[in-house]
Scaffold this motif. Structure first.
Motif, PDB file in Angstrom:
ATOM      1  N   ASN A  52     -80.526  -1.841 -40.172  1.00  0.00           N
ATOM      2  CA  ASN A  52     -80.857  -3.223 -39.821  1.00  0.00           C
ATOM      3  C   ASN A  52     -79.908  -3.675 -38.722  1.00  0.00           C
ATOM      4  O   ASN A  52     -78.982  -2.935 -38.358  1.00  0.00           O
ATOM      5  CB  ASN A  52     -80.788  -4.134 -41.050  1.00  0.00           C
ATOM      6  CG  ASN A  52     -79.408  -4.229 -41.642  1.00  0.00           C
ATOM      7  OD1 ASN A  52     -78.455  -4.641 -40.972  1.00  0.00           O
ATOM      8  ND2 ASN A  52     -79.265  -3.828 -42.906  1.00  0.00           N
ATOM      9  N   PRO A  53     -80.096  -4.850 -38.157  1.00  0.00           N
ATOM     10  CA  PRO A  53     -79.263  -5.258 -37.019  1.00  0.00           C
ATOM     11  C   PRO A  53     -77.766  -5.285 -37.293  1.00  0.00           C
ATOM     12  O   PRO A  53     -76.968  -5.203 -36.355  1.00  0.00           O
ATOM     13  CB  PRO A  53     -79.798  -6.666 -36.706  1.00  0.00           C
ATOM     14  CG  PRO A  53     -81.218  -6.642 -37.161  1.00  0.00           C
ATOM     15  CD  PRO A  53     -81.210  -5.796 -38.401  1.00  0.00           C
ATOM     16  N   ASP A  54     -77.379  -5.380 -38.573  1.00  0.00           N
ATOM     17  CA  ASP A  54     -75.956  -5.478 -38.894  1.00  0.00           C
ATOM     18  C   ASP A  54     -75.353  -4.171 -39.395  1.00  0.00           C
ATOM     19  O   ASP A  54     -74.128  -4.034 -39.436  1.00  0.00           O
ATOM     20  CB  ASP A  54     -75.736  -6.564 -39.957  1.00  0.00           C
ATOM     21  CG  ASP A  54     -76.133  -7.943 -39.457  1.00  0.00           C
ATOM     22  OD1 ASP A  54     -75.856  -8.243 -38.279  1.00  0.00           O
ATOM     23  OD2 ASP A  54     -76.737  -8.710 -40.219  1.00  0.00           O
ATOM     24  N   SER A  55     -76.186  -3.196 -39.773  1.00  0.00           N
ATOM     25  CA  SER A  55     -75.656  -1.994 -40.419  1.00  0.00           C
ATOM     26  C   SER A  55     -75.369  -0.850 -39.448  1.00  0.00           C
ATOM     27  O   SER A  55     -74.758   0.137 -39.835  1.00  0.00           O
ATOM     28  CB  SER A  55     -76.637  -1.494 -41.484  1.00  0.00           C
ATOM     29  OG  SER A  55     -77.844  -1.030 -40.886  1.00  0.00           O
ATOM     30  N   GLN A  59     -71.029  -5.924 -32.770  1.00  0.00           N
ATOM     31  CA  GLN A  59     -71.344  -7.053 -31.898  1.00  0.00           C
ATOM     32  C   GLN A  59     -70.974  -6.768 -30.444  1.00  0.00           C
ATOM     33  O   GLN A  59     -71.689  -7.162 -29.524  1.00  0.00           O
ATOM     34  CB  GLN A  59     -70.612  -8.308 -32.388  1.00  0.00           C
ATOM     35  CG  GLN A  59     -70.988  -9.569 -31.621  1.00  0.00           C
ATOM     36  CD  GLN A  59     -72.472  -9.880 -31.709  1.00  0.00           C
ATOM     37  OE1 GLN A  59     -73.048  -9.831 -32.792  1.00  0.00           O
ATOM     38  NE2 GLN A  59     -73.098 -10.193 -30.579  1.00  0.00           N
ATOM     39  N   TYR A  62     -73.768  -5.095 -28.779  1.00  0.00           N
ATOM     40  CA  TYR A  62     -74.836  -6.050 -28.463  1.00  0.00           C
ATOM     41  C   TYR A  62     -74.470  -6.912 -27.255  1.00  0.00           C
ATOM     42  O   TYR A  62     -75.324  -7.213 -26.403  1.00  0.00           O
ATOM     43  CB  TYR A  62     -75.104  -6.951 -29.659  1.00  0.00           C
ATOM     44  CG  TYR A  62     -75.898  -6.314 -30.780  1.00  0.00           C
ATOM     45  CD1 TYR A  62     -77.095  -5.657 -30.532  1.00  0.00           C
ATOM     46  CD2 TYR A  62     -75.456  -6.401 -32.097  1.00  0.00           C
ATOM     47  CE1 TYR A  62     -77.831  -5.083 -31.561  1.00  0.00           C
ATOM     48  CE2 TYR A  62     -76.184  -5.839 -33.144  1.00  0.00           C
ATOM     49  CZ  TYR A  62     -77.370  -5.177 -32.866  1.00  0.00           C
ATOM     50  OH  TYR A  62     -78.101  -4.617 -33.886  1.00  0.00           O
ATOM     51  N   ARG A  80     -80.410  -5.780 -28.934  1.00  0.00           N
ATOM     52  CA  ARG A  80     -80.626  -6.531 -30.174  1.00  0.00           C
ATOM     53  C   ARG A  80     -82.100  -6.862 -30.371  1.00  0.00           C
ATOM     54  O   ARG A  80     -82.615  -6.768 -31.489  1.00  0.00           O
ATOM     55  CB  ARG A  80     -79.786  -7.827 -30.181  1.00  0.00           C
ATOM     56  CG  ARG A  80     -80.024  -8.660 -31.438  1.00  0.00           C
ATOM     57  CD  ARG A  80     -79.104  -9.841 -31.524  1.00  0.00           C
ATOM     58  NE  ARG A  80     -77.768  -9.485 -31.947  1.00  0.00           N
ATOM     59  CZ  ARG A  80     -77.406  -9.304 -33.207  1.00  0.00           C
ATOM     60  NH1 ARG A  80     -78.315  -9.405 -34.179  1.00  0.00           N
ATOM     61  NH2 ARG A  80     -76.164  -9.008 -33.511  1.00  0.00           N
ATOM     62  N   GLU A  84     -84.164  -5.666 -33.617  1.00  0.00           N
ATOM     63  CA  GLU A  84     -84.837  -6.677 -34.462  1.00  0.00           C
ATOM     64  C   GLU A  84     -86.312  -6.345 -34.643  1.00  0.00           C
ATOM     65  O   GLU A  84     -86.872  -6.542 -35.720  1.00  0.00           O
ATOM     66  CB  GLU A  84     -84.692  -8.069 -33.836  1.00  0.00           C
ATOM     67  CG  GLU A  84     -83.312  -8.670 -33.935  1.00  0.00           C
ATOM     68  CD  GLU A  84     -83.016  -9.235 -35.319  1.00  0.00           C
ATOM     69  OE1 GLU A  84     -83.935  -9.253 -36.165  1.00  0.00           O
ATOM     70  OE2 GLU A  84     -81.864  -9.647 -35.551  1.00  0.00           O
ATOM     71  N   SER A 113     -76.226   3.035 -43.834  1.00  0.00           N
ATOM     72  CA  SER A 113     -75.151   2.303 -44.499  1.00  0.00           C
ATOM     73  C   SER A 113     -75.217   2.606 -45.988  1.00  0.00           C
ATOM     74  O   SER A 113     -76.245   3.064 -46.507  1.00  0.00           O
ATOM     75  CB  SER A 113     -75.278   0.793 -44.268  1.00  0.00           C
ATOM     76  OG  SER A 113     -76.361   0.267 -45.019  1.00  0.00           O
TER      77      SER A 113
END
Length: 348
Positions: A52-55, A59, A62, A80, A84, A113
């Motif tokens: 997913n965008p965070d795993s 930043q 991005y 990003r 997404e 993750s």
């Protein structure tokens, strides 16, 4: 090793994985069509990717607004925005797992993750795939190993020391259900960089079944890997190579995947045994294709045969050419015409 109900072994029928990855482009209807197509091609499993965008991406990455441009195809928007659009939501995982179950094709995924590993465990995936990028992510490997399920490890970008360290990390958790995949993490790699001979090398070095994760364009290289005894082929899969996205260009379309599946079966059959065998069909062919001893001129009864009297012609039903030494010096029992076959009972 058993993956589901199928035995996976070197020099056996390769376990064929249609790597959907992110080629569904976030469209569940497209994903389901790809599942149906992979099933109709004869693949054993379809593989997705669980991130997913965070795993997956920090930043700072991005903020650079970079794009993954391994191929000349242009992608929309920023990194990003692509992540997404392309990542699988939890409910989509569930939907696709249920769809695969109904289609009777194995669903599994590459997690990125620990949380995604645990979610896939809730979905009861039968085994896990480690992406090349995570071969040195030892705490991650340790967590997966504790699930006590088979683990498929891609070895792209890894040294032998890194591969060994990954294997030992998994083994220390009491899990020896490992399949290694030779992999070159370039999309696509140059032919001189593929090094298919790494397949038998990895098998010999580490003693685990070894397959091939393919990023080449076309079908020749994965089929060549079958001749080296690969136990598994993972090939990116698409319904249309012109679709936007990261991997469509290096993916097999249904026609290509069907050829890989069918010709893999033929190659495995053709490998046969190491021991030299002349089969029944070839034995029968000898009678037509090999030669027998004939006389190459008219000869009279009582003539003592010399090498100059003999020739060798089809069919191979009578005295073989390599038996000529036992014919020379014998006396004929009757007259012979030019080009007539000699039989053992024609001579004293």
């Amino acid at each position: 090793m058993k993956l589901g109900d199928k035995e996976v072994k070197d020099f056996g029928l390769p376990y064929l994985i249609a790597e959907v990855g992110a080629n569904h482009n976030g469209d569940m209807d497209l994903a389901k069509k790809m599942i149906d197509s992979a099933k109709s091609c004869g693949c054993d499993a379809v593989k997705f990717q669980s991130w997913n965008p965070d795993s997956l991406i920090a930043q700072e990455e991005y903020d650079r607004n970079q794009q993954y441009n391994d191929s000349p195809k242009k992608h929309f928007g920023s990194l990003r925005e692509m992540v997404e659009k392309y990542y699988l939501r939890h409910d989509q995982h569930i939907e696709l797992k249920e769809y695969c179950d109904k289609a009777e094709i194995t669903f599994f995924s590459t997690p990125f993750s620990i949380e995604e590993v645990d979610f896939l465990e809730e979905l009861k995936v039968p085994f896990y795939k480690i992406a090349s990028m995570d071969i040195n992510n030892l705490l991650f490997l340790k967590h997966i190993a504790k699930k006590n399920k088979p683990i498929i490890i891609s070895t792209g970008m890894a040294t032998l020391a890194e591969i060994e360290n990954a294997i030992k990390t998994i083994e220390r958790e009491g899990n020896c259900q490992i399949i290694l995949l030779h992999c070159i993490s370039i999309y696509p790699p140059a032919y001189e960089d593929i090094h298919l001979n790494n397949i038998p090398m990895l098998r010999q070095t580490f003693g685990y079944p070894t397959g091939f994760s393919d990023h080449t364009i076309g079908i020749s290289i994965p089929l060549a890997s079958v001749a080296l005894g690969t136990c598994m082929i993972e090939k990116h899969f698409t319904l249309n190579k012109e679709l936007p996205g990261w991997d469509h260009e290096v993916s097999a379309n249904p026609d290509e995947m069907r050829i890989i599946v069918e010709e893999s079966r033929n190659i495995v059959k053709s490998l046969g045994r190491y021991r030299r065998i002349v089969g029944k069909s070839e034995e029968e062919k000898k009678l037509k294709f090999r030669r027998s001893i004939v006389v190459k001129k008219d000869l009279k009864q009582g003539h003592i045969l010399t090498a100059d009297d003999l020739d060798f012609k089809r069919p191979g039903t009578d005295i073989r050419p390599d038996e000529a030494q036992y014919v020379i010096g014998r006396k004929l029992k009757h007259d012979f015409k030019n080009n007539e076959l000699i039989h053992w009972n024609d001579m004293y």
